[in-house]
Design a protein around this motif. Sequence first.
Motif, PDB file in Angstrom:
ATOM      1  N   GLY A   1      47.424  19.941  52.548  1.00 16.29           N
ATOM      2  CA  GLY A   1      47.022  21.332  52.779  1.00 16.29           C
ATOM      3  C   GLY A   1      45.611  21.428  53.333  1.00 16.29           C
ATOM      4  O   GLY A   1      45.358  22.159  54.300  1.00 16.29           O
ATOM      5  N   ILE A   2      44.687  20.695  52.736  1.00 16.20           N
ATOM      6  CA  ILE A   2      43.305  20.678  53.228  1.00 16.20           C
ATOM      7  C   ILE A   2      43.268  20.124  54.653  1.00 16.20           C
ATOM      8  O   ILE A   2      42.614  20.689  55.533  1.00 16.20           O
ATOM      9  CB  ILE A   2      42.394  19.851  52.293  1.00 16.20           C
ATOM     10  CG1 ILE A   2      42.250  20.527  50.939  1.00 16.20           C
ATOM     11  CG2 ILE A   2      41.020  19.638  52.930  1.00 16.20           C
ATOM     12  CD1 ILE A   2      41.597  19.645  49.878  1.00 16.20           C
ATOM     13  N   GLY A   3      43.978  19.027  54.874  1.00 19.92           N
ATOM     14  CA  GLY A   3      44.029  18.420  56.211  1.00 19.92           C
ATOM     15  C   GLY A   3      44.601  19.366  57.243  1.00 19.92           C
ATOM     16  O   GLY A   3      44.095  19.467  58.366  1.00 19.92           O
TER      17      GLY A   3
ATOM     18  N   PHE B   1      32.677   5.624  56.585  1.00 20.25           N
ATOM     19  CA  PHE B   1      33.908   5.549  57.375  1.00 20.25           C
ATOM     20  C   PHE B   1      34.796   6.772  57.158  1.00 20.25           C
ATOM     21  O   PHE B   1      35.417   7.270  58.098  1.00 20.25           O
ATOM     22  CB  PHE B   1      34.681   4.267  57.079  1.00 20.25           C
ATOM     23  CG  PHE B   1      34.161   3.074  57.814  1.00 20.25           C
ATOM     24  CD1 PHE B   1      34.072   3.073  59.196  1.00 20.25           C
ATOM     25  CD2 PHE B   1      33.746   1.957  57.125  1.00 20.25           C
ATOM     26  CE1 PHE B   1      33.581   1.979  59.889  1.00 20.25           C
ATOM     27  CE2 PHE B   1      33.253   0.844  57.802  1.00 20.25           C
ATOM     28  CZ  PHE B   1      33.169   0.852  59.194  1.00 20.25           C
ATOM     29  N   LEU B   2      34.863   7.269  55.938  1.00 18.97           N
ATOM     30  CA  LEU B   2      35.663   8.466  55.679  1.00 18.97           C
ATOM     31  C   LEU B   2      35.097   9.684  56.412  1.00 18.97           C
ATOM     32  O   LEU B   2      35.848  10.478  56.987  1.00 18.97           O
ATOM     33  CB  LEU B   2      35.766   8.736  54.175  1.00 18.97           C
ATOM     34  CG  LEU B   2      36.595   7.742  53.369  1.00 18.97           C
ATOM     35  CD1 LEU B   2      36.510   8.059  51.887  1.00 18.97           C
ATOM     36  CD2 LEU B   2      38.038   7.716  53.830  1.00 18.97           C
ATOM     37  N   VAL B   3      33.786   9.818  56.415  1.00 22.62           N
ATOM     38  CA  VAL B   3      33.153  10.932  57.130  1.00 22.62           C
ATOM     39  C   VAL B   3      33.403  10.804  58.634  1.00 22.62           C
ATOM     40  O   VAL B   3      33.740  11.789  59.309  1.00 22.62           O
ATOM     41  CB  VAL B   3      31.640  11.001  56.811  1.00 22.62           C
ATOM     42  CG1 VAL B   3      30.918  11.964  57.739  1.00 22.62           C
ATOM     43  CG2 VAL B   3      31.419  11.390  55.364  1.00 22.62           C
ATOM     44  N   ILE B   4      33.266   9.600  59.167  1.00 21.50           N
ATOM     45  CA  ILE B   4      33.533   9.377  60.592  1.00 21.50           C
ATOM     46  C   ILE B   4      34.990   9.698  60.910  1.00 21.50           C
ATOM     47  O   ILE B   4      35.283  10.331  61.933  1.00 21.50           O
ATOM     48  CB  ILE B   4      33.169   7.931  61.001  1.00 21.50           C
ATOM     49  CG1 ILE B   4      31.643   7.757  60.978  1.00 21.50           C
ATOM     50  CG2 ILE B   4      33.732   7.587  62.378  1.00 21.50           C
ATOM     51  CD1 ILE B   4      31.184   6.326  61.136  1.00 21.50           C
ATOM     52  N   ASP B   5      35.912   9.295  60.051  1.00 20.05           N
ATOM     53  CA  ASP B   5      37.330   9.592  60.265  1.00 20.05           C
ATOM     54  C   ASP B   5      37.587  11.099  60.269  1.00 20.05           C
ATOM     55  O   ASP B   5      38.384  11.590  61.072  1.00 20.05           O
ATOM     56  CB  ASP B   5      38.196   8.929  59.193  1.00 20.05           C
ATOM     57  CG  ASP B   5      38.361   7.437  59.418  1.00 20.05           C
ATOM     58  OD1 ASP B   5      38.061   6.962  60.531  1.00 20.05           O
ATOM     59  OD2 ASP B   5      38.791   6.748  58.473  1.00 20.05           O
ATOM     60  N   ILE B   6      36.926  11.825  59.395  1.00 17.06           N
ATOM     61  CA  ILE B   6      37.081  13.283  59.371  1.00 17.06           C
ATOM     62  C   ILE B   6      36.564  13.888  60.672  1.00 17.06           C
ATOM     63  O   ILE B   6      37.228  14.731  61.287  1.00 17.06           O
ATOM     64  CB  ILE B   6      36.364  13.899  58.147  1.00 17.06           C
ATOM     65  CG1 ILE B   6      37.111  13.526  56.862  1.00 17.06           C
ATOM     66  CG2 ILE B   6      36.255  15.418  58.283  1.00 17.06           C
ATOM     67  CD1 ILE B   6      36.367  13.894  55.589  1.00 17.06           C
ATOM     68  N   ILE B   7      35.400  13.460  61.120  1.00 20.34           N
ATOM     69  CA  ILE B   7      34.808  13.990  62.352  1.00 20.34           C
ATOM     70  C   ILE B   7      35.702  13.677  63.553  1.00 20.34           C
ATOM     71  O   ILE B   7      35.963  14.559  64.388  1.00 20.34           O
ATOM     72  CB  ILE B   7      33.382  13.433  62.554  1.00 20.34           C
ATOM     73  CG1 ILE B   7      32.442  13.996  61.478  1.00 20.34           C
ATOM     74  CG2 ILE B   7      32.852  13.737  63.950  1.00 20.34           C
ATOM     75  CD1 ILE B   7      31.098  13.313  61.398  1.00 20.34           C
TER      76      ILE B   7
ATOM     77  N   SER C   1      44.659  14.127  57.018  1.00 19.46           N
ATOM     78  CA  SER C   1      45.404  14.205  55.757  1.00 19.46           C
ATOM     79  C   SER C   1      45.301  12.889  54.990  1.00 19.46           C
ATOM     80  O   SER C   1      45.164  12.886  53.764  1.00 19.46           O
ATOM     81  CB  SER C   1      46.874  14.540  56.033  1.00 19.46           C
ATOM     82  OG  SER C   1      46.985  15.826  56.591  1.00 19.46           O
ATOM     83  N   TYR C   2      45.353  11.779  55.704  1.00 15.79           N
ATOM     84  CA  TYR C   2      45.211  10.454  55.091  1.00 15.79           C
ATOM     85  C   TYR C   2      43.858  10.335  54.386  1.00 15.79           C
ATOM     86  O   TYR C   2      43.777   9.900  53.240  1.00 15.79           O
ATOM     87  CB  TYR C   2      45.357   9.376  56.165  1.00 15.79           C
ATOM     88  CG  TYR C   2      45.103   7.973  55.701  1.00 15.79           C
ATOM     89  CD1 TYR C   2      45.897   7.376  54.737  1.00 15.79           C
ATOM     90  CD2 TYR C   2      44.076   7.220  56.255  1.00 15.79           C
ATOM     91  CE1 TYR C   2      45.672   6.070  54.320  1.00 15.79           C
ATOM     92  CE2 TYR C   2      43.843   5.916  55.854  1.00 15.79           C
ATOM     93  CZ  TYR C   2      44.644   5.350  54.883  1.00 15.79           C
ATOM     94  OH  TYR C   2      44.413   4.058  54.481  1.00 15.79           O
ATOM     95  N   VAL C   3      42.808  10.762  55.070  1.00 21.86           N
ATOM     96  CA  VAL C   3      41.464  10.699  54.484  1.00 21.86           C
ATOM     97  C   VAL C   3      41.397  11.577  53.236  1.00 21.86           C
ATOM     98  O   VAL C   3      40.853  11.166  52.204  1.00 21.86           O
ATOM     99  CB  VAL C   3      40.396  11.110  55.522  1.00 21.86           C
ATOM    100  CG1 VAL C   3      39.039  11.291  54.859  1.00 21.86           C
ATOM    101  CG2 VAL C   3      40.318  10.090  56.633  1.00 21.86           C
TER     102      VAL C   3
END
Length: 185
Positions: free
Chosen positions: A161-163, A10-16, A49-51
């Motif tokens: 920052g990363i986000g 789910f985290l990877v999907i959220d990033i994509i 950023s949340y992820v």
Amino acid sequence: MFGLILTIIFLVIDIIISIWNSYNAGKIYAYRKGLGGVVYTLGGFLPISYVFVIIVTVIFAYLGYLSFSDVVFLLSFSFLFFGLAIVMWGVIATTFSFIATVKGKDWKAGLITVYNAFATIFDAYEYITGFLSAWKSVRRAIDSSDFSIIDVIAVIAIAVGIGFVISYVAFKEGLKSEQKVRYIF
């Protein structure tokens, strides 16, 4: 173990999805700056950023850099802050997909609209039911003796920052792709 794998997926999907939203926000921004900015902020920057708050918190906690209270605060606070942004984005995404369905009369767009509507209702329900518990967790974490505001600020700054970097690069690529297209009438 299955829960961990599912969470990672789910985290990877959220990033994509956040990268895709940022890219599309750049395309929208080329024509409608205000709308592109809203889509970028609510659909790209804040969700990614949340992820990354979750990812950086887990990594730093695993490495022993964060106390239990810091972890509780970061996860609860990010739920409170970013959860509201995700619900707002869900309403906007559902509205746009509904408009696309009505104007395009496409059954596939209708399926996306139904999915967005149910996802938004689910997210709103989770946010409303979890709000009080998360707020209490934030208060308890702050009152704890091992809470460190400097560690919390550092994690949030790193994650945001990363986000920002990832979502802004995707946004600029979307903007650049739209500026290359020349329409001749």
